[in-house]
Write an enzyme that holds these catalytic residues in place. Sequence first.
Site, PDB file in Angstrom:
ATOM      1  N   SER A 136      34.623  78.989-106.986  1.00  0.00           N
ATOM      2  CA  SER A 136      33.436  78.184-107.249  1.00  0.00           C
ATOM      3  C   SER A 136      33.874  77.083-108.207  1.00  0.00           C
ATOM      4  O   SER A 136      34.281  77.360-109.341  1.00  0.00           O
ATOM      5  CB  SER A 136      32.376  79.073-107.900  1.00  0.00           C
ATOM      6  OG  SER A 136      31.295  78.295-108.364  1.00  0.00           O
ATOM      7  N   LYS A 162      33.858  76.516-102.844  1.00  0.00           N
ATOM      8  CA  LYS A 162      32.435  76.243-103.075  1.00  0.00           C
ATOM      9  C   LYS A 162      32.328  75.144-104.119  1.00  0.00           C
ATOM     10  O   LYS A 162      32.925  75.242-105.199  1.00  0.00           O
ATOM     11  CB  LYS A 162      31.774  77.541-103.545  1.00  0.00           C
ATOM     12  CG  LYS A 162      30.517  77.426-104.369  1.00  0.00           C
ATOM     13  CD  LYS A 162      29.866  78.810-104.518  1.00  0.00           C
ATOM     14  CE  LYS A 162      29.169  78.982-105.858  1.00  0.00           C
ATOM     15  NZ  LYS A 162      28.659  80.364-106.037  1.00  0.00           N
ATOM     16  N   LYS A 164      29.867  72.926-106.600  1.00  0.00           N
ATOM     17  CA  LYS A 164      28.544  72.822-107.210  1.00  0.00           C
ATOM     18  C   LYS A 164      27.996  71.427-106.919  1.00  0.00           C
ATOM     19  O   LYS A 164      28.739  70.430-107.038  1.00  0.00           O
ATOM     20  CB  LYS A 164      28.650  73.051-108.724  1.00  0.00           C
ATOM     21  CG  LYS A 164      29.024  74.487-109.102  1.00  0.00           C
ATOM     22  CD  LYS A 164      27.878  75.449-108.848  1.00  0.00           C
ATOM     23  CE  LYS A 164      28.208  76.842-109.368  1.00  0.00           C
ATOM     24  NZ  LYS A 164      27.103  77.791-109.141  1.00  0.00           N
ATOM     25  N   ASP A 189      26.717  74.888-103.698  1.00  0.00           N
ATOM     26  CA  ASP A 189      25.743  75.691-104.449  1.00  0.00           C
ATOM     27  C   ASP A 189      24.963  74.758-105.370  1.00  0.00           C
ATOM     28  O   ASP A 189      25.544  74.085-106.219  1.00  0.00           O
ATOM     29  CB  ASP A 189      26.478  76.752-105.282  1.00  0.00           C
ATOM     30  CG  ASP A 189      25.529  77.703-106.005  1.00  0.00           C
ATOM     31  OD1 ASP A 189      24.301  77.548-105.883  1.00  0.00           O
ATOM     32  OD2 ASP A 189      26.039  78.611-106.710  1.00  0.00           O
ATOM     33  N   GLU A 214      24.040  77.132-100.720  1.00  0.00           N
ATOM     34  CA  GLU A 214      23.568  78.221-101.583  1.00  0.00           C
ATOM     35  C   GLU A 214      22.424  77.735-102.483  1.00  0.00           C
ATOM     36  O   GLU A 214      22.539  76.712-103.159  1.00  0.00           O
ATOM     37  CB  GLU A 214      24.756  78.717-102.425  1.00  0.00           C
ATOM     38  CG  GLU A 214      24.480  79.928-103.301  1.00  0.00           C
ATOM     39  CD  GLU A 214      25.757  80.407-103.996  1.00  0.00           C
ATOM     40  OE1 GLU A 214      26.876  80.078-103.519  1.00  0.00           O
ATOM     41  OE2 GLU A 214      25.639  81.092-105.030  1.00  0.00           O
ATOM     42  N   ASP A 239      20.766  83.166-103.569  1.00  0.00           N
ATOM     43  CA  ASP A 239      21.394  83.751-104.758  1.00  0.00           C
ATOM     44  C   ASP A 239      20.281  84.116-105.740  1.00  0.00           C
ATOM     45  O   ASP A 239      19.737  85.234-105.701  1.00  0.00           O
ATOM     46  CB  ASP A 239      22.401  82.747-105.347  1.00  0.00           C
ATOM     47  CG  ASP A 239      23.023  83.177-106.673  1.00  0.00           C
ATOM     48  OD1 ASP A 239      22.620  84.206-107.235  1.00  0.00           O
ATOM     49  OD2 ASP A 239      23.925  82.458-107.187  1.00  0.00           O
ATOM     50  N   LYS A 263      24.929  89.625-106.324  1.00  0.00           N
ATOM     51  CA  LYS A 263      25.473  89.790-107.675  1.00  0.00           C
ATOM     52  C   LYS A 263      24.924  91.110-108.175  1.00  0.00           C
ATOM     53  O   LYS A 263      23.698  91.267-108.304  1.00  0.00           O
ATOM     54  CB  LYS A 263      25.057  88.643-108.590  1.00  0.00           C
ATOM     55  CG  LYS A 263      25.747  87.329-108.229  1.00  0.00           C
ATOM     56  CD  LYS A 263      25.358  86.212-109.158  1.00  0.00           C
ATOM     57  CE  LYS A 263      26.013  84.903-108.715  1.00  0.00           C
ATOM     58  NZ  LYS A 263      25.392  83.739-109.357  1.00  0.00           N
ATOM     59  N   GLY A 291      29.670  85.666-108.498  1.00  0.00           N
ATOM     60  CA  GLY A 291      30.264  85.879-109.815  1.00  0.00           C
ATOM     61  C   GLY A 291      29.469  85.151-110.868  1.00  0.00           C
ATOM     62  O   GLY A 291      28.660  84.263-110.558  1.00  0.00           O
ATOM     63  N   LEU A 293      31.243  84.192-113.924  1.00  0.00           N
ATOM     64  CA  LEU A 293      32.337  83.951-114.866  1.00  0.00           C
ATOM     65  C   LEU A 293      32.622  85.221-115.677  1.00  0.00           C
ATOM     66  O   LEU A 293      32.760  85.161-116.895  1.00  0.00           O
ATOM     67  CB  LEU A 293      31.992  82.792-115.820  1.00  0.00           C
ATOM     68  CG  LEU A 293      31.397  81.519-115.221  1.00  0.00           C
ATOM     69  CD1 LEU A 293      31.023  80.530-116.338  1.00  0.00           C
ATOM     70  CD2 LEU A 293      32.368  80.834-114.266  1.00  0.00           C
TER      71      LEU A 293
END
Length: 369
Positions: A136, A162, A164, A189, A214, A239, A263, A291, A293
């Site tokens: 990501s 992915k 952002k 995302d 996403e 998500d 998640k 995830g 982080l």
Amino acid sequence: MFKIEAAEVTLVRLPLKFRFETSFGVQTEKLVPLLTLHGEGVSGLSEGTMEPAPMYREETISGALALLREVFLPRVLGRTFDNPQALEAALGPFRGNRMARAMVEMAGWDLWARTLGVPLGTLLGGTKTEVEVGVSLGIQPDEAATVEIVRRHVEQGYRRIKLKVKPGWDVGPVGAVREAFPDIRLTVDANSAYTLADSGRLAALDAYDLTYIEQPLAWDDLVDHAELQRRLRTPLCLDESVASAADARKGLALGAGRVINVKVARVGGHAEARRVHDVAASFGAPVWCGGMLESGVGRAHNIHLSTLPNFALPGDTSSASRYWETDVVNEALEATNGLMPVPAGPGIGVTLNRDFVASRAELHEELRT
Ligand code: OSB
Ligand code: MG
């Protein structure tokens, strides 16, 4: 059966190796709440994925620590449970606050798996010995920098990239990356940065063969996502707006998306994550492991969960060394050619680097009955 004799809560501050920009802000460090549940000679570990401020979802670290201290841990300390599902049920009457409840549930799974001497993934019903992962990548200063950072991660073998995105930072970077890499598996995302009024702009992304878009719309929405999905060819992936298996069922039944980012902490723990996985499978929808982080503790949990069969798309659980100079666990969690090995050994298969954790701890509390 396992007994919870004591609990330790530790808050660790870790500098991130990169600046992570999303539609909701910029992150340069991570505050990691860790929970250890001590049983009889065995202990279990978990990590909280809530953040200092309620930007991703509504939970916060200070809120979660207060709830753990005042409500959730007093409910389970000193008690004996048949299995992690019984522990989950003990917290079942409490509403919301799933990330905080998940800390207890996930440490319970690790404790139980270590008691039985089996890897957590096996206990959950997983079979893989390595899992496919992607990365990501945060919002970059410009398109050239975006193409460059994608190139570095494609060269490392990550199975999916992915990006952002946010309004004004979408078709530009996506088009540039797609032109430079015609064949990679590419996704975006938005972390809820758009509204239905932007559907024209989002439909323009249909030209770039994205595996999914996403969470384009509000964190608590399913209905507008369903309307948007009718206007797009590209599948939507949910998500933020899936906090439970019931949400997953409703979202998929409404057509709000065709893919789910699972998640484990967002949905309240491994048992619920597995129910989301199963509901999605019943709709023929693939899931993948998202995830937040995570440090090595949460990362190891994610890897074990990803061994279940319907985790059919690459997850966000990339190499720990991308994020941290020094991790809180002793074991290296490193992907090779986009494949992350499942940490061997009982439970989540990693152990705390206690000296390092102590050196970075901003808070440490022990609770017993
Ligand atoms: O939306 O998936 C997200 C990180 C923090 C909050 C939300 C998200 C993310 C990521 C990072 O995308 C995934 C990772 O590298 O752990
Ligand atoms: Mg996301």
